[in-house]
Design an enzyme around this catalytic site. Structure first.
Site, PDB file in Angstrom:
ATOM      1  N   CYS B  85       0.830  -1.207   0.000  1.00 36.31           N
ATOM      2  CA  CYS B  85       0.000   0.000   0.000  1.00 36.31           C
ATOM      3  C   CYS B  85       0.872   1.267   0.000  1.00 36.31           C
ATOM      4  CB  CYS B  85      -0.980  -0.054   1.173  1.00 36.31           C
ATOM      5  SG  CYS B  85      -2.380   1.054   0.967  1.00 36.31           S
ATOM      6  N   HIS B 202      -3.513  -5.720   1.092  1.00 36.98           N
ATOM      7  CA  HIS B 202      -2.821  -5.911   2.368  1.00 36.98           C
ATOM      8  C   HIS B 202      -2.792  -7.384   2.781  1.00 36.98           C
ATOM      9  CE1 HIS B 202      -2.428  -1.735   3.899  1.00 36.98           C
ATOM     10  NE2 HIS B 202      -3.437  -1.500   3.090  1.00 36.98           N
ATOM     11  N   GLU B 204      -1.037  -8.721   5.002  1.00 40.96           N
ATOM     12  CA  GLU B 204      -0.885  -8.835   6.465  1.00 40.96           C
ATOM     13  C   GLU B 204      -2.226  -8.704   7.180  1.00 40.96           C
ATOM     14  OE1 GLU B 204      -0.563  -6.173   4.824  1.00 40.96           O
ATOM     15  OE2 GLU B 204      -0.859  -4.366   6.028  1.00 40.96           O
TER      16      GLU B 204
END
Lengths: 83, 231
Positions: B85, B202, B204
Protein backbone atom coordinates in the site's frame (compact mmCIF):
# COMPACT_ATOMS: atom_id res chain seq x y z
CA UNK A 1 14.40 38.25 -3.32
CA UNK A 2 12.88 36.06 -5.99
CA UNK A 3 9.61 34.24 -5.80
CA UNK A 4 9.16 31.21 -8.05
CA UNK A 5 5.55 30.53 -9.02
CA UNK A 6 5.45 26.89 -9.95
CA UNK A 7 2.63 24.97 -11.64
CA UNK A 8 2.74 21.16 -11.48
CA UNK A 9 0.30 19.59 -13.92
CA UNK A 10 -0.70 16.06 -14.84
CA UNK A 11 0.52 15.15 -18.32
CA UNK A 12 -2.15 15.34 -20.99
CA UNK A 13 -1.95 11.56 -21.43
CA UNK A 14 -2.82 10.92 -17.77
CA UNK A 15 -6.46 10.66 -16.75
CA UNK A 16 -7.39 13.24 -14.10
CA UNK A 17 -10.31 11.81 -12.07
CA UNK A 18 -10.62 15.01 -10.00
CA UNK A 19 -10.83 17.12 -13.15
CA UNK A 20 -13.44 14.74 -14.55
CA UNK A 21 -15.56 15.04 -11.40
CA UNK A 22 -15.34 18.84 -11.57
CA UNK A 23 -16.37 18.77 -15.25
CA UNK A 24 -19.45 16.72 -14.27
CA UNK A 25 -20.32 19.20 -11.53
CA UNK A 26 -19.93 22.12 -13.93
CA UNK A 27 -22.32 20.40 -16.34
CA UNK A 28 -24.80 20.06 -13.44
CA UNK A 29 -24.37 23.77 -12.78
CA UNK A 30 -25.43 24.40 -16.37
CA UNK A 31 -22.04 25.03 -17.99
CA UNK A 32 -22.68 22.63 -20.86
CA UNK A 33 -19.88 24.17 -22.94
CA UNK A 34 -17.18 22.94 -20.50
CA UNK A 35 -15.24 20.26 -22.35
CA UNK A 36 -12.52 19.42 -19.87
CA UNK A 37 -11.16 20.43 -16.47
CA UNK A 38 -7.64 19.64 -15.30
CA UNK A 39 -6.58 20.08 -11.67
CA UNK A 40 -3.00 21.28 -11.05
CA UNK A 41 -0.85 22.19 -8.08
CA UNK A 42 0.42 25.72 -7.62
CA UNK A 43 3.45 26.19 -5.39
CA UNK A 44 5.25 29.41 -4.44
CA UNK A 45 8.84 29.33 -3.23
CA UNK A 46 10.64 32.48 -2.09
CA UNK A 47 14.44 32.58 -2.40
CA UNK A 48 16.78 34.95 -0.59
CA UNK A 49 18.83 35.35 -3.79
CA UNK A 50 18.28 37.75 -6.69
CA UNK A 51 20.42 35.77 -9.11
CA UNK A 52 17.84 34.46 -11.55
CA UNK A 53 20.22 32.16 -13.42
CA UNK A 54 21.23 30.44 -10.22
CA UNK A 55 17.71 30.27 -8.80
CA UNK A 56 16.39 28.91 -12.11
CA UNK A 57 18.81 25.98 -11.79
CA UNK A 58 17.65 25.38 -8.23
CA UNK A 59 13.97 25.52 -9.13
CA UNK A 60 14.46 22.94 -11.87
CA UNK A 61 16.35 20.70 -9.50
CA UNK A 62 13.62 21.10 -6.87
CA UNK A 63 10.88 20.29 -9.38
CA UNK A 64 12.73 17.32 -10.86
CA UNK A 65 13.65 15.81 -7.51
CA UNK A 66 10.56 16.48 -5.43
CA UNK A 67 7.69 18.66 -6.58
CA UNK A 68 6.82 16.85 -9.82
CA UNK A 69 6.64 13.13 -10.48
CA UNK A 70 8.23 12.72 -13.92
CA UNK A 71 6.08 9.65 -14.64
CA UNK A 72 2.84 11.56 -14.60
CA UNK A 73 3.50 15.27 -14.19
CA UNK A 74 5.10 18.23 -15.95
CA UNK A 75 5.85 21.66 -14.53
CA UNK A 76 6.43 25.24 -15.56
CA UNK A 77 7.23 28.32 -13.54
CA UNK A 78 7.78 32.03 -13.61
CA UNK A 79 9.63 34.46 -11.36
CA UNK A 80 8.49 37.54 -9.54
CA UNK A 81 10.78 39.95 -7.76
CA UNK A 82 9.67 40.58 -4.20
CA UNK A 83 10.90 43.11 -1.65
CA UNK B 1 13.99 -14.97 8.52
CA UNK B 2 15.11 -11.66 9.91
CA UNK B 3 12.43 -9.17 8.98
CA UNK B 4 12.83 -5.41 9.38
CA UNK B 5 9.58 -3.44 9.26
CA UNK B 6 10.11 0.29 8.74
CA UNK B 7 7.97 2.75 10.70
CA UNK B 8 7.51 6.19 9.14
CA UNK B 9 5.64 9.00 10.85
CA UNK B 10 2.10 8.11 9.79
CA UNK B 11 2.64 4.38 9.15
CA UNK B 12 -0.28 2.41 10.59
CA UNK B 13 0.18 -1.14 9.33
CA UNK B 14 3.69 -1.61 10.71
CA UNK B 15 2.49 -3.47 13.81
CA UNK B 16 0.19 -5.70 11.73
CA UNK B 17 3.10 -6.70 9.51
CA UNK B 18 5.39 -7.12 12.51
CA UNK B 19 2.98 -9.39 14.36
CA UNK B 20 2.28 -11.58 11.32
CA UNK B 21 5.99 -12.29 10.89
CA UNK B 22 6.59 -12.65 14.63
CA UNK B 23 3.67 -15.10 14.93
CA UNK B 24 5.15 -17.18 12.13
CA UNK B 25 8.38 -17.58 14.09
CA UNK B 26 10.51 -14.99 12.33
CA UNK B 27 12.79 -12.48 14.01
CA UNK B 28 10.78 -9.37 13.28
CA UNK B 29 11.92 -5.87 14.21
CA UNK B 30 10.41 -2.43 13.93
CA UNK B 31 12.91 0.10 12.60
CA UNK B 32 12.31 3.83 13.02
CA UNK B 33 12.62 5.87 9.84
CA UNK B 34 15.36 8.08 11.31
CA UNK B 35 17.60 5.09 11.99
CA UNK B 36 20.34 4.28 9.55
CA UNK B 37 20.83 0.61 10.38
CA UNK B 38 18.52 -2.02 8.87
CA UNK B 39 19.95 -4.60 11.31
CA UNK B 40 20.93 -7.18 8.70
CA UNK B 41 17.51 -8.24 7.46
CA UNK B 42 16.60 -11.01 5.04
CA UNK B 43 13.46 -9.07 4.17
CA UNK B 44 12.45 -5.41 4.52
CA UNK B 45 8.80 -4.40 4.79
CA UNK B 46 7.62 -0.90 3.86
CA UNK B 47 4.21 -0.96 5.53
CA UNK B 48 0.90 0.69 4.78
CA UNK B 49 -0.28 3.95 6.23
CA UNK B 50 -0.01 7.64 5.50
CA UNK B 51 3.67 8.46 5.77
CA UNK B 52 4.16 12.21 6.22
CA UNK B 53 0.39 12.65 5.99
CA UNK B 54 0.52 11.91 2.23
CA UNK B 55 1.66 15.53 1.77
CA UNK B 56 2.58 16.61 -1.77
CA UNK B 57 2.13 13.08 -3.20
CA UNK B 58 1.75 9.77 -1.36
CA UNK B 59 5.21 8.41 -0.55
CA UNK B 60 7.00 11.46 -1.94
CA UNK B 61 8.39 12.71 1.37
CA UNK B 62 9.12 9.32 2.94
CA UNK B 63 11.71 8.91 0.23
CA UNK B 64 13.92 11.39 2.10
CA UNK B 65 13.84 9.56 5.44
CA UNK B 66 17.37 8.45 6.42
CA UNK B 67 16.48 4.72 6.48
CA UNK B 68 15.21 4.80 2.88
CA UNK B 69 18.76 5.27 1.58
CA UNK B 70 19.66 2.04 3.39
CA UNK B 71 16.60 0.31 1.97
CA UNK B 72 17.60 1.42 -1.53
CA UNK B 73 21.15 0.11 -1.08
CA UNK B 74 19.79 -3.17 0.31
CA UNK B 75 17.32 -3.53 -2.58
CA UNK B 76 19.85 -2.65 -5.24
CA UNK B 77 22.15 -5.37 -3.89
CA UNK B 78 19.34 -7.89 -4.37
CA UNK B 79 17.78 -7.80 -0.88
CA UNK B 80 14.11 -8.73 -0.60
CA UNK B 81 11.84 -5.71 -0.16
CA UNK B 82 8.07 -5.78 0.08
CA UNK B 83 6.09 -2.54 -0.07
CA UNK B 84 2.43 -2.80 0.89
CA UNK B 85 0.00 0.00 0.00
CA UNK B 86 1.80 3.18 1.14
CA UNK B 87 4.98 1.08 0.90
CA UNK B 88 4.21 0.50 -2.80
CA UNK B 89 3.73 4.25 -3.24
CA UNK B 90 7.11 4.87 -1.58
CA UNK B 91 8.78 2.30 -3.86
CA UNK B 92 7.48 4.05 -6.99
CA UNK B 93 8.53 7.45 -5.64
CA UNK B 94 12.07 6.19 -4.99
CA UNK B 95 12.22 4.77 -8.50
CA UNK B 96 12.81 1.23 -7.21
CA UNK B 97 9.60 0.25 -8.98
CA UNK B 98 8.25 1.79 -12.20
CA UNK B 99 4.96 3.66 -12.55
CA UNK B 100 2.86 5.74 -10.19
CA UNK B 101 -0.17 5.27 -7.95
CA UNK B 102 -2.71 7.94 -8.87
CA UNK B 103 -5.89 8.83 -7.06
CA UNK B 104 -8.66 6.23 -7.36
CA UNK B 105 -10.92 6.82 -10.31
CA UNK B 106 -13.86 7.10 -7.88
CA UNK B 107 -11.99 9.78 -5.84
CA UNK B 108 -13.03 7.79 -2.77
CA UNK B 109 -11.09 5.97 -0.11
CA UNK B 110 -11.93 2.29 -0.53
CA UNK B 111 -11.67 -0.30 2.23
CA UNK B 112 -12.98 -3.74 1.34
CA UNK B 113 -12.24 -7.33 0.52
CA UNK B 114 -10.86 -7.73 -2.97
CA UNK B 115 -10.06 -10.70 -5.18
CA UNK B 116 -6.65 -10.65 -6.80
CA UNK B 117 -5.26 -13.11 -9.32
CA UNK B 118 -1.69 -14.37 -9.14
CA UNK B 119 -0.17 -13.70 -12.55
CA UNK B 120 3.03 -15.70 -12.18
CA UNK B 121 4.66 -17.99 -9.64
CA UNK B 122 8.07 -16.80 -10.81
CA UNK B 123 8.97 -14.54 -7.91
CA UNK B 124 9.98 -14.99 -4.27
CA UNK B 125 6.59 -13.55 -3.32
CA UNK B 126 4.44 -15.93 -5.37
CA UNK B 127 6.64 -19.02 -5.42
CA UNK B 128 4.57 -22.24 -5.43
CA UNK B 129 1.31 -20.35 -5.98
CA UNK B 130 -0.21 -21.58 -9.22
CA UNK B 131 -0.68 -18.92 -11.89
CA UNK B 132 -4.33 -17.92 -11.97
CA UNK B 133 -4.93 -18.59 -8.27
CA UNK B 134 -7.51 -16.17 -6.86
CA UNK B 135 -6.78 -14.72 -3.42
CA UNK B 136 -9.10 -12.68 -1.20
CA UNK B 137 -6.94 -9.87 0.19
CA UNK B 138 -8.32 -6.58 1.53
CA UNK B 139 -7.56 -3.20 -0.01
CA UNK B 140 -7.66 0.13 1.84
CA UNK B 141 -6.47 3.17 -0.07
CA UNK B 142 -7.36 6.35 -1.90
CA UNK B 143 -4.35 6.44 -4.21
CA UNK B 144 -4.06 2.97 -5.69
CA UNK B 145 -4.81 3.63 -9.32
CA UNK B 146 -1.69 2.21 -10.97
CA UNK B 147 -0.45 4.11 -13.99
CA UNK B 148 2.49 3.60 -16.30
CA UNK B 149 3.06 4.87 -19.82
CA UNK B 150 2.62 2.58 -22.83
CA UNK B 151 6.35 1.84 -23.18
CA UNK B 152 6.62 1.08 -19.47
CA UNK B 153 3.66 -1.30 -19.65
CA UNK B 154 5.29 -3.17 -22.55
CA UNK B 155 8.40 -3.69 -20.41
CA UNK B 156 6.35 -4.87 -17.40
CA UNK B 157 4.57 -7.41 -19.59
CA UNK B 158 7.67 -8.54 -21.48
CA UNK B 159 9.62 -9.04 -18.25
CA UNK B 160 6.69 -10.76 -16.50
CA UNK B 161 6.77 -8.14 -13.72
CA UNK B 162 3.02 -8.02 -13.06
CA UNK B 163 2.44 -10.34 -10.09
CA UNK B 164 -1.16 -9.55 -9.10
CA UNK B 165 -4.24 -8.25 -10.89
CA UNK B 166 -7.63 -7.29 -9.48
CA UNK B 167 -10.26 -9.80 -10.57
CA UNK B 168 -13.64 -11.30 -9.70
CA UNK B 169 -14.29 -14.51 -7.78
CA UNK B 170 -13.71 -16.53 -10.96
CA UNK B 171 -10.40 -14.88 -11.74
CA UNK B 172 -11.73 -12.67 -14.54
CA UNK B 173 -10.11 -9.24 -14.73
CA UNK B 174 -13.19 -7.16 -15.47
CA UNK B 175 -13.85 -3.43 -15.22
CA UNK B 176 -16.32 -4.17 -12.38
CA UNK B 177 -13.66 -6.01 -10.39
CA UNK B 178 -11.16 -3.16 -10.74
CA UNK B 179 -11.60 -1.18 -7.51
CA UNK B 180 -9.57 1.90 -8.35
CA UNK B 181 -9.13 2.27 -12.11
CA UNK B 182 -5.67 0.71 -12.25
CA UNK B 183 -4.27 0.21 -15.72
CA UNK B 184 -4.85 -3.41 -16.79
CA UNK B 185 -6.25 -4.14 -13.29
CA UNK B 186 -2.67 -4.12 -11.95
CA UNK B 187 -2.57 -4.69 -8.18
CA UNK B 188 1.10 -5.57 -7.66
CA UNK B 189 4.36 -5.60 -9.57
CA UNK B 190 7.99 -6.53 -9.02
CA UNK B 191 11.21 -5.10 -10.41
CA UNK B 192 13.16 -6.72 -13.25
CA UNK B 193 15.40 -8.66 -10.89
CA UNK B 194 12.30 -9.79 -8.95
CA UNK B 195 13.52 -8.99 -5.44
CA UNK B 196 11.27 -5.93 -4.88
CA UNK B 197 7.48 -6.26 -4.64
CA UNK B 198 4.95 -3.45 -4.47
CA UNK B 199 1.28 -4.26 -3.96
CA UNK B 200 -1.78 -2.26 -2.95
CA UNK B 201 -3.74 -5.11 -1.24
CA UNK B 202 -2.82 -5.91 2.37
CA UNK B 203 -1.76 -9.56 2.81
CA UNK B 204 -0.89 -8.84 6.47
CA UNK B 205 -4.59 -8.14 7.06
CA UNK B 206 -5.55 -11.59 5.82
CA UNK B 207 -3.02 -13.82 7.52
CA UNK B 208 -4.35 -14.56 10.99
CA UNK B 209 -7.09 -16.91 12.22
CA UNK B 210 -9.17 -14.11 13.67
CA UNK B 211 -9.95 -12.37 10.36
CA UNK B 212 -12.32 -13.31 7.54
CA UNK B 213 -9.74 -14.31 4.93
CA UNK B 214 -6.41 -16.05 5.44
CA UNK B 215 -5.35 -15.89 1.80
CA UNK B 216 -2.56 -13.41 2.51
CA UNK B 217 -0.70 -16.30 4.13
CA UNK B 218 0.05 -17.70 0.68
CA UNK B 219 2.40 -14.79 0.06
CA UNK B 220 4.20 -15.21 3.39
CA UNK B 221 4.45 -18.96 2.77
CA UNK B 222 5.95 -18.22 -0.64
CA UNK B 223 8.58 -15.99 0.97
CA UNK B 224 9.35 -18.70 3.52
CA UNK B 225 9.75 -21.35 0.78
CA UNK B 226 12.02 -19.03 -1.15
CA UNK B 227 14.09 -18.28 1.92
CA UNK B 228 14.45 -21.90 3.00
CA UNK B 229 15.51 -22.85 -0.52
CA UNK B 230 18.31 -20.26 -0.21
CA UNK B 231 19.54 -21.54 3.13
Amino acid sequence: MLKAKIFVQLKASVLDPQGKAVTNSLHHLGFQNVLETRISKYIEITFSSDDETEVRKQVEHICDSLLANPNTETYHYQFETVE
Amino acid sequence: MRVSVITFPGSNCDHDAYSVFASRGHQAKLIWHKDTDLEKPDLVILPGGFSYGDYLRCGALARFSPIVKEVMDFAQKGGLVMGICNGFQILTETGLLPGTLLMNESLSFICKHQYVRVETSESPFTMNIKTGTVLDIPVAHKEGNYFIDADGLKVLEAENQILFKYCDLNGKTTIESNPNGSLQNIAGICNKTRNILGMMPHPERSATDTVVSQDGRRIFEALESYYSALA
